[in-house]
Design a protein around this motif. Structure first.
Motif, PDB file in Angstrom:
ATOM      1  N   LEU A  62       0.829  -1.209   0.000  1.00 48.38           N
ATOM      2  CA  LEU A  62       0.000   0.000   0.000  1.00 48.38           C
ATOM      3  C   LEU A  62       0.861   1.256   0.000  1.00 48.38           C
ATOM      4  O   LEU A  62       0.560   2.239  -0.706  1.00 48.38           O
ATOM      5  N   THR A  66       0.547   3.129  -3.577  1.00 43.17           N
ATOM      6  CA  THR A  66      -0.513   4.135  -3.467  1.00 43.17           C
ATOM      7  C   THR A  66      -0.101   5.378  -2.691  1.00 43.17           C
ATOM      8  O   THR A  66      -0.347   6.505  -3.152  1.00 43.17           O
ATOM      9  N   THR A  90      -7.109   6.337  -0.182  1.00 40.13           N
ATOM     10  CA  THR A  90      -7.349   4.935   0.165  1.00 40.13           C
ATOM     11  C   THR A  90      -8.759   4.747   0.711  1.00 40.13           C
ATOM     12  O   THR A  90      -9.011   3.849   1.519  1.00 40.13           O
ATOM     13  N   THR A  93     -10.433   1.388   1.181  1.00 40.96           N
ATOM     14  CA  THR A  93      -9.907   0.433   2.166  1.00 40.96           C
ATOM     15  C   THR A  93      -9.881   0.997   3.581  1.00 40.96           C
ATOM     16  O   THR A  93      -9.393   0.337   4.496  1.00 40.96           O
ATOM     17  N   THR A  99      -4.690   0.036   6.257  1.00 46.09           N
ATOM     18  CA  THR A  99      -4.583   1.436   5.850  1.00 46.09           C
ATOM     19  C   THR A  99      -4.034   2.297   6.974  1.00 46.09           C
ATOM     20  O   THR A  99      -3.151   3.139   6.755  1.00 46.09           O
TER      21      THR A  99
END
Length: 372
Positions: A62, A66, A90, A93, A99
């Motif tokens: 992640l 991202t 995010t 999620t 996260t």
């Protein structure tokens, strides 16, 4: 201010120093993502978070795919804006553990960078309420430990000046937990805190039974008695229990804490900077608890939390569980059972980069930005 130009990410997997068991699990490893952010003027901030054995690769993915691409080029001082933008990037999620743990890696690095640029320690930059905090120990209270060892550890902690010890509960029968607690209380006397932690292991009817027993032994709090997402059951227990209810390590947003506080479902807040998404939301939860006249005693992460407990007026105690000794050059500054917040600029954690390099998990290191 200066833009973020480079990010260097890796993960180490640390073996717990002692066997750690509770009512629902056993800790087998501690995946620790570590991030270094460099700004255009060459200043560097380091951040981290952790898991207790699963999910680390997902956190790394992640961050790499991202979050970190969205951090490069941002002004480092715009911490609130960066945190909010990453949360919404995010959105599909969030809210959730993966996260939040990834957000915490970035946020703690940004705070470290801010404090280093300012030449100030975190505890002062985040509020500066006090320079030291009382400490309680958890390492000698795991569920598998026999009663004699529990007593010996609690006595050792009392002799060292610690404010208290925490004991895991959730043995098959109430009488077993009662006997263990009674032995410790008889040994340490009344002027020493004994806390208990059920790790979400009870149903409501069980928690009500155990709460009555805990009150008989003068227990300081009943931690995570029920599944963390059942606010209503915690509110019912809090209304009927003579022992304060403590929650927080399994909550992942300020709004979740808000629901507990508004419904008076807890009397102690144990917000975890990694699991809430970093220092930025941690401080919001701490101040929200302050507005409800409730103490903050964060879960785990003592190397970071010592500064945060010292930063806020309602910071009560620090949980002593050494986490980073294998990859750091600094140790918690304990004096007479109190922990002094680091005075060095930044988080106050001295990272051992050679040890980190040697223990980096294969395939977990990535660089993004200029010079990558």
């Amino acid at each position: 201010m200066a833009r973020i130009v480079h990010a260097d990410l890796c993960m180490v997997d640390l073996t717990p120093k002692v066997r750690r068991t509770d009512a629902i699990q056993s800790f087998v490893s501690q995946e620790t993502p570590i991030l270094r952010l460099t700004d255009a003027e060459g200043a560097v901030g380091t951040g981290y978070s952790y898991t207790i054995g699963t999910g680390g690769p997902a956190v790394i993915s992640l961050l790499r795919e991202t979050l970190l691409p969205r951090v490069i080029g941002r002004e480092a001082e715009e911490i609130e804006g960066i945190w909010r933008d990453l949360l919404f990037a995010t959105h599909a999620t969030a809210v959730g553990a993966i996260t939040s743990l990834a957000l915490a890696v970035v946020d703690t690095a940004l705070w470290d960078l801010r404090c280093r640029r300012a030449g100030q320690p975190l505890w002062r930059m985040a509020g500066g309420a006090k320079e030291s905090v009382p400490v309680y120990s958890t390492e000698g209270g795991w569920l598998h430990i026999e009663t004699g060892e529990l007593v010996a550890d609690a006595l050792a902690m009392k002799e060292a000046g610690f404010a208290g010890s925490k004991i895991k509960i959730g043995r098959p029968h109430l009488a077993e937990d009662a006997a263990r607690l009674a032995a410790v209380r008889a040994a340490v006397g009344d002027a020493f805190h004994i806390f208990t932690d059920a790790n979400q292991g009870f149903l409501l009817h069980q928690a009500l039974m155990w709460a009555d027993m805990l009150a008989e032994h003068g227990i300081g709090w009943f931690e995570e008695p029920l599944p963390a997402d059942d606010v209503g059951a915690h509110a019912e227990l809090s209304r009927r229990s003579r022992v304060p209810v403590a929650v927080g390590e399994s909550l992942y947003s300020a709004s979740q804490f808000k629901d507990y506080l508004v419904q008076r479902a807890a009397s102690v807040v144990q917000v975890d900077a990694a699991r809430i998404g970093g220092i930025t939301p941690w401080l919001k939860v701490a101040h929200l608890a302050e507005a409800h006249n409730i103490a903050v005693c964060p879960h785990f992460l003592m190397e970071l939390h010592v500064s945060l407990v010292a930063a806020v007026p309602n910071g009560w105690m620090l949980e002593y569980i050494p986490q980073l000794d294998a990859i750091t050059t600094t140790r918690l500054d304990l004096q007479g059972g109190r922990a002094r917040a680091p005075a060095e600029p930044g988080l106050g954690i001295g990272w051992d980069w050679e040890a980190i390099a040697a223990q980096t998990v294969d395939g977990s290191r990535f660089a993004i930005g200029e010079g990558a």
